[in-house]
Write a protein that holds these residues in place. Sequence first.
Motif, PDB file in Angstrom:
ATOM      1  N   ILE A  78      39.333 118.539 159.257  1.00 22.37           N
ATOM      2  CA  ILE A  78      40.743 119.062 158.828  1.00 22.37           C
ATOM      3  C   ILE A  78      40.625 120.436 157.911  1.00 22.37           C
ATOM      4  O   ILE A  78      41.766 120.881 157.397  1.00 22.37           O
ATOM      5  N   PHE A 123      45.122 124.835 160.772  1.00 23.56           N
ATOM      6  CA  PHE A 123      45.473 123.602 161.352  1.00 23.56           C
ATOM      7  C   PHE A 123      46.045 123.775 162.873  1.00 23.56           C
ATOM      8  O   PHE A 123      45.881 122.969 163.457  1.00 23.56           O
ATOM      9  N   ILE A 127      40.274 117.421 153.255  1.00 23.09           N
ATOM     10  CA  ILE A 127      41.733 117.507 152.954  1.00 23.09           C
ATOM     11  C   ILE A 127      41.521 117.945 151.635  1.00 23.09           C
ATOM     12  O   ILE A 127      42.233 119.206 151.065  1.00 23.09           O
ATOM     13  N   MET A 128      40.976 117.281 150.585  1.00 26.66           N
ATOM     14  CA  MET A 128      40.772 117.758 149.242  1.00 26.66           C
ATOM     15  C   MET A 128      40.310 119.124 148.897  1.00 26.66           C
ATOM     16  O   MET A 128      40.696 119.903 148.179  1.00 26.66           O
ATOM     17  N   PHE A 129      39.130 119.413 149.785  1.00 19.18           N
ATOM     18  CA  PHE A 129      38.474 120.924 149.794  1.00 19.18           C
ATOM     19  C   PHE A 129      39.696 121.953 150.243  1.00 19.18           C
ATOM     20  O   PHE A 129      39.548 123.092 149.590  1.00 19.18           O
ATOM     21  N   PHE A 133      35.868 114.720 162.336  1.00 16.29           N
ATOM     22  CA  PHE A 133      37.295 115.425 162.424  1.00 16.29           C
ATOM     23  C   PHE A 133      37.240 116.285 161.132  1.00 16.29           C
ATOM     24  O   PHE A 133      37.572 115.843 159.876  1.00 16.29           O
ATOM     25  N   LEU A 178      42.447 120.136 170.527  1.00 16.42           N
ATOM     26  CA  LEU A 178      42.724 118.989 171.296  1.00 16.42           C
ATOM     27  C   LEU A 178      43.431 119.274 172.377  1.00 16.42           C
ATOM     28  O   LEU A 178      43.274 118.766 173.836  1.00 16.42           O
ATOM     29  N   HIS A 184      34.385 109.647 153.412  1.00 17.07           N
ATOM     30  CA  HIS A 184      35.100 110.231 154.686  1.00 17.07           C
ATOM     31  C   HIS A 184      35.098 111.718 154.883  1.00 17.07           C
ATOM     32  O   HIS A 184      35.943 112.152 153.810  1.00 17.07           O
ATOM     33  N   VAL A 226      37.144 113.367 156.790  1.00 16.16           N
ATOM     34  CA  VAL A 226      38.755 113.698 156.864  1.00 16.16           C
ATOM     35  C   VAL A 226      39.285 113.979 155.237  1.00 16.16           C
ATOM     36  O   VAL A 226      40.046 114.986 155.026  1.00 16.16           O
ATOM     37  N   ILE A 227      39.135 112.946 154.670  1.00 16.95           N
ATOM     38  CA  ILE A 227      39.814 112.985 153.131  1.00 16.95           C
ATOM     39  C   ILE A 227      39.169 114.159 152.317  1.00 16.95           C
ATOM     40  O   ILE A 227      39.894 114.768 151.709  1.00 16.95           O
ATOM     41  N   THR A 228      37.629 114.276 152.287  1.00 12.45           N
ATOM     42  CA  THR A 228      37.039 115.258 151.350  1.00 12.45           C
ATOM     43  C   THR A 228      37.390 116.570 152.035  1.00 12.45           C
ATOM     44  O   THR A 228      37.545 117.599 151.269  1.00 12.45           O
ATOM     45  N   PHE A 274      34.519 117.998 166.679  1.00 15.28           N
ATOM     46  CA  PHE A 274      34.795 116.541 167.397  1.00 15.28           C
ATOM     47  C   PHE A 274      33.715 116.265 168.254  1.00 15.28           C
ATOM     48  O   PHE A 274      33.605 115.092 168.415  1.00 15.28           O
ATOM     49  N   PHE A 277      43.023 121.838 149.299  1.00 18.18           N
ATOM     50  CA  PHE A 277      43.462 122.247 148.048  1.00 18.18           C
ATOM     51  C   PHE A 277      42.799 122.985 147.050  1.00 18.18           C
ATOM     52  O   PHE A 277      43.343 123.713 146.207  1.00 18.18           O
ATOM     53  N   ILE A 318      43.326 122.724 165.000  1.00 18.19           N
ATOM     54  CA  ILE A 318      43.227 121.114 165.558  1.00 18.19           C
ATOM     55  C   ILE A 318      44.114 121.077 166.932  1.00 18.19           C
ATOM     56  O   ILE A 318      43.480 120.625 167.837  1.00 18.19           O
TER      57      ILE A 318
END
Lengths: 376, 323
Positions: free
Chosen positions: A86, A290, A150-152, A84, A297, A144, A146-148, A79, A154, A293
């Motif tokens: 995730i 998760f 998330i994919m990682f 970010f 925050l 991005h 964030v997207i990678t 952060f 899975f 996060i």
Amino acid sequence: MSNPYAKLPAWAEYGLIPLVNLIVAFLVAGLVVLLVGENPLKAAYHMINGAFGRGEYIGFTLYYATTFIFTGLSVAVAFHAGLFNIGGEGQAYIGGIGVALACLWLDKTMPWFVVFPLAIVGSAAFGALWAFLPGWLQAKRGSHVVITTIMFNFIASSLMVYLLTRVLKPLGSMAPQTRTFEAGGQLPKLDWLLSIFGLDVGNAPFNVSFLLALLAAFGVWVLIWRTKLGYEMRTMGFTPSAARYAGMKEARITVIVMMISGGLAGLMALNPIMGEQFRMQLDFVQGAGFVGIAVALMGRSHPAGIIPAAILFGMLYQGGAEIAFEMPSISRDMIVIIQGLVILFAGALENMFRPAIGRGFATFGRRFPVAAQRGA
Amino acid sequence: MEFFHTIVAILESTIRVSVPLIFAALAGLFTERAGVFDIGLEGKMLGAAFAAGAVAAVTGSVLMGLLAAILISVLLSLVHGYASITQRGSQIVSGVAINFIVAGSTVILGEAWFRQGGRTPALDADARFQTVTFPFADAVKDVPIFGPIYSNLLSGHFILTYVAFLLVPFSWWVLYRTRFGLRLRAVGENPGAVDTAGISVIWLRYRAVICCGILCGFAGAYLSLAMSAGFVKGMTAGKGYIALAALIFAKWRPFNIMMACLLFGFLDALAIRLQGNPLPFIGQVPVQLMQALPYILTVILLAGFIGKAVPPKAGGVPYVKER
């Protein structure tokens, strides 16, 4: 333009606003409890009693908190650099490989204090490795993070299912897990720490990795506020263009920050694997990545905020089990709701009450200018 | 002939599993093209599936179920919109929050209302979608090649399946051939220009978010009213994220989205089919690899090795009017 809100005194910024957001999150959670037909006050009582009522409960609360300190720090470090991450869930999962390898290799011959440092290095290295690719892809290829990540998550989950069902599973066993570690792969409990306060830890798996978590929190504070890299990270997080103008190497910082973040998430694996189950099981992370996060925050990405936030979530996890026992209609999924609400109110809606609080300060300040000045 | 029938069977299940992906990815298309990133597709779909299952079980009406799904999904979208458009919070954080809130509350409410371990009661035939049989589908069944394609592959799907595939050209038309679509795309690229033209960025983004809610409602209703007879806890099982991957893989374009969803659906159908059956030449492929393949492909695409996926320029950035 970037910050359209009035400046508030520090105690309101770091104390009052998070507190208000947290209270609102819990009020909404209370509404869900009402909707289910239970008494929210009673649920709160069971939760607090279940989390702190006995030495053993406190041990469990702090055991969960240990995990969340690691994942919270992981999210917070990223952060600060405006990233970010995730992917804490996947990084922690892969970090488990490092712990398992160290334990499987040396647990029969070496004492725990030899295996532990190796496991620390292993888990951090594997976690960092899993965060390296998303970091590198963001830095060099512009995809991005964030997207990678998330994919990682899975991909990590599929990879671990493969490893645990085919590679790391002992011959002849059906369960998707490694063999149980011998004494060298088992961390000692921190029963002495609780017995100072006259508490009995009982069966709770509260172990030395808690101390490592505190150490990591201190390390993160030093990194972010006392080193050159930390300064560069924060600059990049605030205004990337300023960082670029000042000649800071964005790509390098991004990759390093992601690896530190992944390494911290990887350390989380020590707690459940060497501290509780003494083997690596399928899905041992259980969403802790998760939770990180929410913790980051709530703790406003500061170690001093993350530790209490992690303990709060430890309380939710341990106390939530107690509520589920006393009130069958409120299962542990309630924690998932609370987690979501905290993320919503402390994260996405963090500015919702700011104008009102700001107005309050403006009126208050006009009437008592001296007090307001001192406050600022 | 045996091989041909296997292919038809795999393609048939490809269509079945890619329908929710198409709905959800098109949903994402509308918001992301308007500059509001949405990783809450998973949560909205799950909430919609639950609402559909619960309402259809209570009322016995499939239509009421669908409406409830849309309603809940739109409400969740509005929460996302309020947080990320009005309050200018982080769109990613808000999406994550919605995913968690829904994941938890569907189980808690389902258990409290129906007491079946987080499921909604199994639906009767009337309370779920029926399959549509094309005219003469039975008659031509035995015609070689054409027969199986017509009667198994094209006919015999749920009405929502056809809706999903029709929505692809419809979304293209809305986005590329209407004034609303032009403005929506503009607001995702350069909201300042749209604002200068005297059009409300806020309202436009809210409308995009509502479109997303409606489509996610369809996705959820398909899961619990068509694909299975009722809601099962966690039944989206990551489909929202696969849809997100498909959206990126398709570079935010409607027809590409359909192809990406079909590709990911095909991988899924193939993985089920291949379980325990070795492939010729390659040998046994681990199921886990097949499951991870959509994600791996998306990462490779994102890395710019298969073309480049460029997101809408203003995506993820809340709009602040110059003051």
